[in-house]
Design a protein around this motif. Structure first.
Motif: not given
Length: 548
Positions: A29-30, A45-46, A49, A51, A515, A518, A522, A538
């Motif tokens: 995703d990232l 952080e990724a 959440v 990812l 963040a 993400n 989404k 967030d």
């Protein structure tokens, strides 16, 4: 039968060749490019959440300057440091709360204060000053805890076409090893901004003219002398004192410095932040570099001849009888004027620039500890110091990261300027805060009209209060790239970057960037179209500080 076996062998060989030539593609995703502290907080952080995240690090060691010698943290107002940045300093606290962490010193002996406040904040369970290996271990623990997929020593292929885009969106990029990394969102968390540049995003190198953003402290600052990093006495810059025809001493430029407030392409100086010790059991004596030339330090000898004696003012103590040694004085650790080509240089050219900085600092230390041109008392004291034997063990105890104080800076959706750092205009959509002095190291060393040497570019101006950093400062313009975030080479003027460029702020912005990525995934939208109210919600849940 024989012919059939030959055909099968040929077919097998052809198939093997194809497999050998096929380079793998990795998808997530990232995709985060970089190994800095910002890359680490973004990755955590990724992961938190949910990812799929891949960190592609050109570095072997994680953490950038935070684990590369800068243990005497530049914090400013610590109240603005929240989220994963504060968690990092909490983990440092926990490390030093263990008796085993105190190898060369008793915990009770360590009462250091840093940046005007206690190094250890027991109330909030944070510690702000630390050894390089302690910081690196925190980052390594994060990678392990969150099972983050990490590729070390993978360098972005900066040749044309290696970053593949579909319209304004990055699809993938290749590394020099031939690997391809494909993602929905990308973060450039390097000090150089190589992915940003390769993706066609606008950026600036050097100092803007004051007129560009109606600033005071940008551009050439001839005659402005802050801190103590300037020649306070009349020092002759010529090889033969008084003889202009004899040529200039090493490190002095013959170029005109420019006019006050004028734009230029020069950069504030780089150096290595050195971890030194005077503990004989843990000390490695300063070695003479292969290309050492004592004449390169004649200007320093003349500074001492003038009576200057501030040798140890930036031997800042960190735990276990070590230091974070930084530049201090008119001729010191900063290799002034020798980094101008670094941001745009090839990897091979950058390697040469880094090596030149290492040779300069190693030669400087050897000169100070051994050369008869140095005052005997200073020489004796410097000789008591050396590199810490238990740090940077795989690099002959020398830091693995050059302090890239400034390289490229994005010109993005919003440009932070001194007006923002002085809180003279309202910053909408904040994703973090800064508070440190607007700090630029010297940019050049030149000859004044009176024939004496002087430095230029060293600025230290305090903001009125902690200030907000805009979301627009970490995203490109919409027509340039729609799925990239840049938390290190942020969109700011030279002098605003002088405050933003602190390691805690990079960690804050790294987390906020992830963040935002993400939310963009989404909502299936661009980074420019992220719903800021959702992002703010967030970030506040994650204890990011957006206002005081």
């Amino acid at each position: 039968m024989k012919k059939r076996w030959i055909c099968m062998l040929l077919l097998f060989g052809f198939s093997y060749t194809l497999q050998a030539e096929t380079k793998p593609t990795y998808t997530a995703d990232l995709i985060i490019y970089g190994g800095t502290s910002a890359a680490m907080t973004a990755a955590v952080e990724a992961s938190q959440v949910g990812l799929e995240v891949i960190v592609v690090s050109p570095d072997k060691h994680l953490g950038g300057l935070s684990s590369g010698g800068l243990g005497f943290t530049d914090t400013g107002n610590k109240a603005v440091i929240g989220g994963l940045a504060r968690e990092f300093y909490h983990q440092i606290y926990l490390h030093y709360d263990q008796p085993a962490a105190w190898t060369w010193q008793q915990k009770s002996e360590y009462g250091n204060k840093g940046q005007g406040t206690p190094a250890v904040d027991g109330t909030n369970r944070t510690m702000w000053i630390f050894e390089p290996h302690a910081a690196e271990q925190v980052f390594e623990n994060w990678i392990k805890k969150y099972q983050i997929k990490l590729f070390r020593e993978e360098w972005l292929d900066r040749s044309a076409g290696a970053v593949l885009k579909n319209g304004t969106a990055i699809q993938s990029f290749k590394t020099l090893s031939g690997k391809t990394f494909q993602g929905k969102m990308f973060i450039d968390a390097t000090y150089e901004g190589d992915l940003m540049a390769a993706a066609g995003v606008s950026y600036h190198v050097g100092r803007e003219a004051n007129a560009k953003y109606q600033e005071k402290w940008n551009g050439v600052q001839v005659g402005v002398l802050h801190h103590g990093h300037w020649f306070k006495s009349n020092i002759d810059p010529y090889r033969v004192p008084g003889d202009k025809n004899s040529g200039l001493l090493f490190g002095v430029s013959a170029e005109d410095p420019g006019q006050y407030g004028q734009e230029d392409a020069r950069l504030q100086a780089y150096c290595f932040r050195l971890c030194l010790t005077d503990n004989p059991q843990n000390r490695v004596a300063f070695r003479k570099p292969k290309n050492y030339n004592p004449k390169d330090y004649e200007l320093l000898a003349r500074v001492y001849d003038s009576g200057w004696r501030e040798t140890f003012d930036k031997f800042d103590p960190i735990p276990n009888k070590k230091t974070d040694t930084n530049n201090h004085g008119p001729f010191s650790m900063d290799f002034i004027g020798m980094n101008y080509d670094y941001p745009e240089a090839s990897y091979a050219e950058r390697k040469k620039i880094i090596k030149a900085h290492q040779d300069y600092q190693q030669g400087l230390l050897y000169f100070m500890a051994n050369d008869p041109r140095m005052p005997a008392d200073v020489r004796t004291e410097v000789a008591k110091w050396g590199l810490a034997k238990d740090e940077f063990k795989d690099n002959q105890h020398w830091p693995h990261q050059l302090y890239i104080r400034e390289a490229r800076r994005m010109v993005g959706a919003y440009v932070m300027t001194e007006h923002d750092t002085f809180s003279d205009r309202e910053v909408n959509n904040p994703i973090g805060m800064g508070s440190y002095t607007l700090d630029s190291h010297n940019v050049q060393r030149y000859v004044k009209p009176d024939g004496y040497v002087q430095n230029e570019g060293d600025i230290g101006v305090h903001p009125k209060k902690p200030y907000k950093i805009a979301y627009g400062a970490i995203i490109p313009k919409a027509n340039e790239c729609s799925n990239l975030l840049v938390p290190v080479c942020v969109s700011s003027s030279h002098i605003a970057f002088g405050s933003i460029r602190m390691e805690p702020v990079f960690m804050i912005l790294g987390q906020s960037a992830a963040a935002a990525a993400n939310l963009a995934i989404k909502e299936n939208t661009s980074v420019q179209q992220v719903d800021y109210n959702k992002l703010k919600e967030d970030l506040l849940k994650k204890q990011q500080v957006l206002d005081l």
